[in-house]
Design an enzyme around this catalytic site. Structure first.
Site, PDB file in Angstrom:
ATOM      1  N   ASP A  93       0.780  -1.236   0.000  1.00 40.35           N
ATOM      2  CA  ASP A  93       0.000   0.000   0.000  1.00 40.35           C
ATOM      3  C   ASP A  93       0.812   1.286   0.000  1.00 40.35           C
ATOM      4  O   ASP A  93       0.229   2.365   0.028  1.00 40.35           O
ATOM      5  CB  ASP A  93      -0.939   0.022   1.200  1.00 40.35           C
ATOM      6  CG  ASP A  93      -0.200   0.097   2.540  1.00 40.35           C
ATOM      7  OD1 ASP A  93       1.041  -0.011   2.542  1.00 40.35           O
ATOM      8  OD2 ASP A  93      -0.863   0.269   3.570  1.00 40.35           O
ATOM      9  N   ARG A 283      -2.760   4.911   7.310  1.00 48.10           N
ATOM     10  CA  ARG A 283      -3.415   4.497   6.074  1.00 48.10           C
ATOM     11  C   ARG A 283      -4.535   5.461   5.722  1.00 48.10           C
ATOM     12  O   ARG A 283      -4.874   6.377   6.470  1.00 48.10           O
ATOM     13  CB  ARG A 283      -3.980   3.080   6.255  1.00 48.10           C
ATOM     14  CG  ARG A 283      -2.924   1.998   6.445  1.00 48.10           C
ATOM     15  CD  ARG A 283      -2.355   1.560   5.124  1.00 48.10           C
ATOM     16  NE  ARG A 283      -3.451   1.233   4.206  1.00 48.10           N
ATOM     17  CZ  ARG A 283      -4.127   0.083   4.202  1.00 48.10           C
ATOM     18  NH1 ARG A 283      -3.794  -0.866   5.060  1.00 48.10           N
ATOM     19  NH2 ARG A 283      -5.110  -0.118   3.345  1.00 48.10           N
ATOM     20  N   PRO A 370       9.138  -5.656   3.841  1.00 45.18           N
ATOM     21  CA  PRO A 370       8.260  -4.536   3.508  1.00 45.18           C
ATOM     22  C   PRO A 370       8.565  -3.263   4.284  1.00 45.18           C
ATOM     23  O   PRO A 370       7.921  -2.250   4.056  1.00 45.18           O
ATOM     24  CB  PRO A 370       6.877  -5.068   3.900  1.00 45.18           C
ATOM     25  CG  PRO A 370       7.161  -5.934   5.067  1.00 45.18           C
ATOM     26  CD  PRO A 370       8.497  -6.585   4.782  1.00 45.18           C
TER      27      PRO A 370
END
Length: 644
Positions: A93, A283, A370
């Site tokens: 993302d 997010r 990540p």
């Protein structure tokens, strides 16, 4: 024909930047049908047979970037994917600064930014004297100095990012063929056929999982791209090996809507405590992603010493995060939205293509942790690099050897990324970068590598499409790096424009001709002479201008002239193919933006320079403004002349 049969399901790791090996995702079994291990019983004559220039296997970010670019370039392309539908939550993302610039060149950045969370700041936490954590310092999310046009990171779940590509492809007549899996792949071993880009040396047999009859199809392709994830089927059947290691570090990831008093909940959080390490990523909306290092006791079977997926749970990940973040409160509002678990691996494929006919990209050729958020960014940058090269070869504009530069450029980047990631993940996971006292190793590494992790500082090495022998004529436009953004004004109306907005990803080379003040008589004569040479039949504009020079090249003129004394029509016609193509290094009518471009680029405002920007936005050549033959030689090294 060299043949390979069989299939293997792939996964796309749930991570800030995919490129991990997930151990469990809660939807994987539900959405994946096990493919057959051998060809169906039907005979080849009973199968539908089609042809296409490029077949893409895998509709994640890497595959979609390539498919969308080729569709806009009017290259016949098909893209297949095993998933029956879109990703609805989780997965990769994070989009960094350079990737935002790339997406802007396709006209896609604005929607992404509008739908995303922006991360402008990073906060570092260490163990405090009372047993909890305390903040050590805050830094820019992209460490200064930076020339990033978008000096921040954005986060949005992978499905929403893929939807942006879907919506841009559909008007071009391209949609994803799914659920469809490849079941065999064959590549001709005929040397003459492999060297001719107009042949169809690849035979792929695919199965459409949503059909009960006529479910098998033969696709003849000129080129195939495997963008099918870390467990790539294409890589396996083509016998491409991954080099590197899996680490001992196990991480859990959860997405929650947080109820918290943690003050940096909307900043990137790097946390070390006496209870472990965590990474916090804000997010879209009010969501928060937490990465938490898990202990062996959390996930290993004490009898066998092996990973036991049944021992893991999102609740355990949350409990660990709560211990690490003490004394701050961290509770989910409602249910945990998504979770996964992964083992950190740093591996890179030993090659990126087979005979420059079958390519792999993204997680299929490089995997890493990540925590630096590189997976999706690296994946899309791979195919952004490849797409224009495929278009040039398929159009007959460039020799097929141009495709060799894909592996040359992108594999070196992947090796550099793996080396960085190995250090970063080790510091993060081991706790050696705890930031205690004088030990600022993790923070210092974050600061020093900001240009690399943001993508801004990526540099391609010398090759036929990267020629730096005249670097001194534009000292700050580094050959091999991406074109530096700067605001100029249009000579026609004094309207401000960022040079990046004049460099769309439309497969054309941008030829930026920097010239002095045209009101100076000596400069004016030099500009007139340059215009005559560029308009000559021997010029690259005509020798390699297939279908008209404006189909291959986009010429822009940037002058140091003042807006008060010059008109766009003062310049030779070849330097002003349209009123919008003449820019001035001057400020706008209100003195708010513009000016200082020649100085920022290290270009002499009297002698000027010619700068060639490749279709992917990287500087390919810097040349003296009075030496257009240097530009001729550059294009002559990889492009095919127009037929007489």
């Amino acid at each position: 024909m060299a043949a390979a049969h069989g299939a293997r399901s792939s996964t796309t790791g749930g991570s800030f930047g995919s490129g991990t090996s997930p151990l469990y995702t809660d939807r994987e079994e539900a959405r994946t049908r096990k493919p057959p291990t051998s060809l169906p019983s039907c005979t080849p004559s009973a199968m539908t047979e089609t042809k296409v220039d490029v077949l893409i296997i895998g509709a994640g970010p890497a595959g979609l970037m390539c498919a969308n670019a080729l569709a806009h370039a009017k290259i016949p392309v098909r893209i297949i994917d095993k998933r029956p539908g879109d990703i609805l939550a989780g997965q990769a993302d994070g989009i960094h600064a350079r990737t935002l610039e790339i997406l802007q060149s396709y006209g896609l950045a604005r929607r992404l930014i509008d739908e995303s969370a922006e991360i402008h700041r990073a906060a570092f936490y260490v163990p405090g004297p009372t047993g909890g954590i305390e903040r050590l310092r805050r830094l820019p999310a992209i460490t200064a100095p930076t020339t990033a046009r978008f000096p921040f990171t954005v986060t949005l779940h992978q499905g929403a990012i893929e939807a942006i590509f879907h919506d841009d492809m559909r008007p071009q007549g391209l949609d994803i063929d799914r659920p469809t899996i490849p079941i065999s792949l064959e590549l001709s071993d005929d040397e003459a056929e492999l060297k001719d880009p107009q042949t169809y040396p690849v035979k792929a047999v695919v199965q459409h999982l949503d059909r009960t009859i006529d479910d098998t199809e033969v696709i003849r392709a000129k080129f195939v791209l495997g963008a099918d994830g870390a467990h790539s089927w294409v890589r396996k059947v083509m016998n491409i090996n991954m080099e590197g290691d899996m680490s001992d570090f196990i991480w859990g990831v959860i997405d929650i809507n947080p109820d918290t008093d943690y003050p940096d909940v909307r900043n990137l959080g790097v946390v070390h405590s006496t209870s472990g390490s965590a990474l916090l990523i804000p997010r879209e909306g009010d969501l928060l992603r937490l990465y938490v290092q898990l202990s062996d006791a959390d996930v290993l079977d004490p009898q066998t010493g092996r990973l036991d997926k049944a021992r893991a749970s999102p609740e355990k990940v949350l409990e660990m995060a709560q211990r690490i973040l003490h004394p701050y409160r961290m509770q989910p509002i409602g249910n945990i939205r998504w979770w996964t678990m992964y083992v950190v691996g740093q591996r890179v494929a030993n090659k990126y293509s087979v005979h420059d006919r079958i390519f792999i990209s993204g997680d299929a050729c490089h995997t890493h942790s990540p925590k630096a958020g590189q997976g999706m960014n690296a994946s899309m940058s791979d195919t952004h690099n490849l797409a224009w090269k495929l278009a040039y070869v398929l159009r007959g504009w460039a020799d097929i050897s141009l495709l060799e530069t894909y592996e040359f450029e992108r594999r070196k980047f992947a090796v550099d990324l793996i080396n960085f990631d190995r250090q970063w993940a080790s510091l993060f996971s081991s706790g050696k970068g705890r930031l205690n006292g004088n030990d600022d190793s993790l923070h210092d590494m974050f600061r020093r590598n900001g240009q690399f992790t943001s993508g801004i500082g990526i540099r391609y090495e010398p090759s036929p499409i990267v020629k730096g022998q005249y670097q001194g004529y534009a000292t700050s436009l580094i050959v091999g790096e991406r074109m530096v953004p700067h605001v100029f004004i249009h000579a026609s109306n004094a309207g401000a424009v960022n040079i990046h907005d004049m460099l769309p990803a439309d497969t054309r080379f941008k030829v930026l001709v920097f010239v002095g003040n045209i009101k100076d008589k000596t400069v004016a004569k030099n500009i007139e002479r340059l215009g005559e040479e560029l308009d000559s039949p021997k010029s690259f504009l005509h020798r390699y201008g297939h279908g008209g020079s404006d189909k291959v090249f986009d010429v822009l003129c940037i002058s140091s002239s003042s807006k008060q004394f010059v008109d766009w029509s003062d310049f030779p016609k070849v330097l002003r193919p349209h009123w919008s193509k003449v820019l001035l290094d001057d400020d706008d009518m209100h003195g708010r933006v513009g000016g200082g471009g020649f100085a920022a680029y290290g270009i002499n405002p009297i002698s000027g320079a010619i700068v060639v920007v490749r279709p992917d936005g990287h500087v390919g050549l810097v040349a003296p403004a009075n030496r257009p033959e240097v530009v001729d030689a550059y294009f002559g090294s990889f492009m095919t002349p127009v037929a007489a």
